[in-house]
Scaffold this motif. Sequence first.
Motif, short mmCIF file in Angstrom:
data_model
loop_
_atom_site.label_atom_id
_atom_site.label_comp_id
_atom_site.label_asym_id
_atom_site.label_seq_id
_atom_site.Cartn_x
_atom_site.Cartn_y
_atom_site.Cartn_z
N ALA A 42 -13.69 6.23 -85.97
CA ALA A 42 -12.98 6.75 -84.98
C ALA A 42 -11.84 7.86 -85.47
CB ALA A 42 -12.32 5.84 -83.88
N LYS A 43 -11.21 7.15 -86.34
CA LYS A 43 -10.28 8.00 -87.21
C LYS A 43 -10.99 9.33 -88.06
CE LYS A 43 -5.88 8.57 -87.64
NZ LYS A 43 -5.08 8.79 -86.34
N ALA A 44 -12.03 8.99 -88.48
CA ALA A 44 -12.65 10.10 -89.29
C ALA A 44 -13.13 11.14 -88.34
CB ALA A 44 -14.01 9.38 -90.18
N MET A 45 -13.53 10.65 -87.23
CA MET A 45 -13.77 11.79 -86.29
C MET A 45 -12.61 12.58 -85.74
SD MET A 45 -16.54 9.67 -83.61
CE MET A 45 -17.58 11.14 -83.04
N GLY A 46 -11.60 11.83 -85.75
CA GLY A 46 -10.26 12.55 -85.48
C GLY A 46 -9.94 13.64 -86.49
N LYS A 47 -10.26 13.20 -87.67
CA LYS A 47 -9.75 14.04 -88.78
C LYS A 47 -10.72 15.52 -88.78
CE LYS A 47 -7.98 10.77 -92.09
NZ LYS A 47 -6.66 11.32 -92.19
N ARG A 48 -11.97 15.11 -88.48
CA ARG A 48 -12.89 16.27 -88.39
C ARG A 48 -12.44 17.20 -87.05
NH1 ARG A 48 -16.75 12.27 -89.86
NH2 ARG A 48 -17.25 11.74 -87.86
#
Length: 399
Positions: A366-372
Amino acid sequence: MSRVVQVYDRVIDPARFEGGAAEVIWRQCLEAAKDFEVRLITGNVAPAVEAEYATGIFYMDSVLMIRLKGYIPSGPPPLNRRVLVPDLTRVLDEALKEAPDCVVHAHFMITPMVVQSLLIAKKHDAPCIFQPHYHPPHIYPEEERTLRLAYMRHLFPTELEMADAVVAVNSMELEILHREHRVPREKLHHIPNGVDLEELERRLNEKEVLSKYGLKPEAPIVVQVGRLSKRKNPLDAARAFARVARKLPQAVLVYVGRPGNQYEEVRDFLRREGLLDRVLFTGFVPNEERNAWLALADVVLALSRWEAFGISVAQALALETPVICTKAGGMVDFVRHGENGFLVDVGDVETASIHLEALLNDLEEAKAMGKRGRELILSQFTWRHMGERLRKLYRRLLK
């Protein structure tokens, strides 16, 4: 210096912005003021909060505000949510006489001020822009839908034809205006809204916000931002949350925004599901607290029936929070399915709940998606990007 005159029927008060057209128009004025002299003509009434402001002429930042006496007509919605401004004709006529090198930019559907503005602009041979902030009639209750359909049959085509340029906030609106309302491609301009990155950094301490409401730091948090209205569809957010709540007993749902016409329905549903004690209704909060909620959320839900842009969704992505939202308006332009969030059909609660459960069970992804998501917003969807596109359109029309 060339002049831009923006026209909007309701009061614009930067201290009370909650997203929506008023904030967009104000941001446009500030961006236009980098290259143009800007005047903003508005009414003095805010129907949504039943507030009436003092009239007058004054500078706010670099924008000359001309706030005129407005009147809310009686009748059913949407008529009783628009504002009549009798002095607009005189004031706009004077503004165009003073500055022949001038663009008129009129906003919103179903407001007499648009027709007035376009007629006066034509009288002075001034280029004029119409920005409908389009919302499809089907998202409204039946009694309001009837009036909106009548407007779109009889008045909307005239406004679209009179304008020299028509601004669409999102790509779905652009296609609707072209295919259904036959606006030529060369007259249409896609200028999406944006986010203010500096403003988002001004937020309350996240631990203090959690403490204020008695929430545990380890609790998975799902947030919806915006008025609890049928258009925002908070009931589907509650339904999606209910489907995962039994499996994730620590998860909480937070509604950040004023009560609206679906507030009681949402509470009744949660009460029947036995989940009312796991849902927080903050009511209206200052931007600093709203920004904190968007940053500390694990997932932001936006299952609206339509969003012209979806500014809270863009803000969430800018703060590295993944989103689950509907394929309804502006959000399809910056939510990349499976990359920085998920897109679902309006009303598809089951699919929304599947994505919600997956994100809450894999917070690293979820956090990786947020960074993108943040990378995309920074590269294309800030107010600076919007301002560059808008000033380019103004210069083109003045030539």
